[in-house]
Design a protein around this motif. Structure first.
Motif, PDB file in Angstrom:
ATOM      1  N   ILE A 198       0.839  -1.208   0.000  1.00 21.50           N
ATOM      2  CA  ILE A 198       0.000   0.000   0.000  1.00 21.50           C
ATOM      3  C   ILE A 198       0.867   1.250   0.000  1.00 21.50           C
ATOM      4  N   LYS A 199       1.956   1.235   0.763  1.00 19.67           N
ATOM      5  CA  LYS A 199       2.856   2.391   0.779  1.00 19.67           C
ATOM      6  C   LYS A 199       3.459   2.638  -0.598  1.00 19.67           C
ATOM      7  N   GLU A 200       3.832   1.566  -1.301  1.00 20.36           N
ATOM      8  CA  GLU A 200       4.367   1.714  -2.647  1.00 20.36           C
ATOM      9  C   GLU A 200       3.319   2.281  -3.602  1.00 20.36           C
ATOM     10  N   THR A 210       3.438  12.115   0.462  1.00 15.55           N
ATOM     11  CA  THR A 210       3.866  10.908   1.181  1.00 15.55           C
ATOM     12  C   THR A 210       4.903  11.211   2.267  1.00 15.55           C
ATOM     13  N   GLU A 211       5.321  12.468   2.362  1.00 12.02           N
ATOM     14  CA  GLU A 211       6.332  12.833   3.354  1.00 12.02           C
ATOM     15  C   GLU A 211       5.712  13.347   4.650  1.00 12.02           C
ATOM     16  N   GLY A 213       2.407  12.970   7.177  1.00 12.13           N
ATOM     17  CA  GLY A 213       1.111  12.459   7.624  1.00 12.13           C
ATOM     18  C   GLY A 213       0.680  11.144   7.025  1.00 12.13           C
ATOM     19  N   THR A 214       1.541  10.443   6.241  1.00 10.96           N
ATOM     20  CA  THR A 214       1.149   9.165   5.644  1.00 10.96           C
ATOM     21  C   THR A 214       1.378   8.035   6.641  1.00 10.96           C
ATOM     22  N   THR A 215       0.311   7.299   6.950  1.00 11.30           N
ATOM     23  CA  THR A 215       0.403   6.193   7.907  1.00 11.30           C
ATOM     24  C   THR A 215      -0.410   5.018   7.395  1.00 11.30           C
ATOM     25  N   VAL A 216       0.173   3.831   7.426  1.00 14.31           N
ATOM     26  CA  VAL A 216      -0.517   2.595   7.035  1.00 14.31           C
ATOM     27  C   VAL A 216      -0.247   1.564   8.116  1.00 14.31           C
TER      28      VAL A 216
END
Length: 278
Positions: A198-200, A210-211, A213-216
């Motif tokens: 998902i991150k990819e 993506t730098e 606040g991105t959290t999975v």
């Protein structure tokens, strides 16, 4: 009939005599008023451009520019009244009395102006920020003394009275908005693989921040799936566009990697009546 004609003739003669005696003064007064208005307008614009050039907040710059315009215009009007022989002292007293009565009658409107002044001075948000308040979310297009205007992704203008902004719980995510997604995967899936995938996928979508606040991660263990929570920031004005694009990209990636998205299932057992009696 003759009396009315004589009255009209008297009024006409009086007006004509006044214009003959004071015509030049009236012309000069009108010129002063016109020139003063133009000077006040240009001065206000100049102050606003100067402050913006100094990289001062746009909202504060506009407010101070408009205030300078208004102050100069009031001074010009007082000069014009004094030139015409009209005393401004009684006028100020009348305006003060009317202001007191209007203030009592228009408390709600005045509270909006007071709140607007507080917003302009303290600057909890500026033009271009993403504001969520009173259940409404949008980009701040402009801040006025009485109200603030937000614009959402559908280009709908939302006007919020400033008294409903000041003192309320307010979310300001600058020019971006938080998008939250949740997708379930089968228990046989490797959550580490799913999270990395998902991150990819998110990194491959142009425009997503993506730098910051991105959290999975694993959100919860549901009855038939491991629910993966996804949080990322995207431009507010394209909120739904990025949300739908992320959902589709995640689905395509899961399908390509053979990751199962389960659906609820229920087992029903039928008991034979004869067996039950035995």
């Amino acid at each position: 009939m003759n009396e009315e004609i004589e009255q009209l003739q008297t009024i006409s003669n009086t007006v004509t005599q006044y214009l003959m005696n004071n015509g030049l003064q009236i012309v000069v007064t009108l010129i002063i008023l016109a020139v003063g208005y133009l000077i006040a307008k240009k001065l206000g614009k100049a102050v606003e451009r100067l402050m913006i050039g100094k990289k001062i907040d746009v909202t504060l710059s506009r407010f101070i520019g408009n205030s300078a315009h208004l102050v100069v215009l009031v001074i010009v009007i007082m000069m014009v009244l004094a030139r015409l022989g009209i005393s401004v002292t009684p006028l100020i007293a009348i305006v003060g009395a009317l202001s007191l009565g209007a203030g009592l009658a228009l408390q709600g409107m005045l509270s909006n102006y007071a709140a607007g002044l507080t917003i302009i001075i303290t600057r909890p948000f500026v033009v271009g920020d993403t504001l969520s308040v009173q259940g409404q979310t949008g980009l701040v297009e402009s801040v006025h003394l009485a109200y603030t205007i937000l614009v959402d992704e559908d280009d709908v203008h939302i006007q919020i009275p400033n008294r409903l902004v000041v003192g309320e719980i307010m979310h300001n995510s600058k020019e971006e908005k938080l998008i939250e997604l949740c997708v379930g995967v089968a228990y046989k899936s490797d959550p580490h693989q799913v999270i990395n995938l998902i991150k990819e996928v998110l990194q491959g979508i142009e425009g997503i921040n993506t730098e910051r606040g991105t959290t999975v991660g694993i959100d919860e263990f549901a009855d038939s799936s491991i629910n993966i929570g996804i949080r990322f920031l995207a431009p507010t004005y394209q909120y739904f566009e990025f949300k739908y694009a992320a959902n589709l990209a995640i689905y395509d990636a899961f399908k390509q990697q053979g990751i199962e998205i389960p659906f609820p299932q229920r087992e029903v057992s039928l008991i034979n009546q004869a067996t039950q009696q035995a």
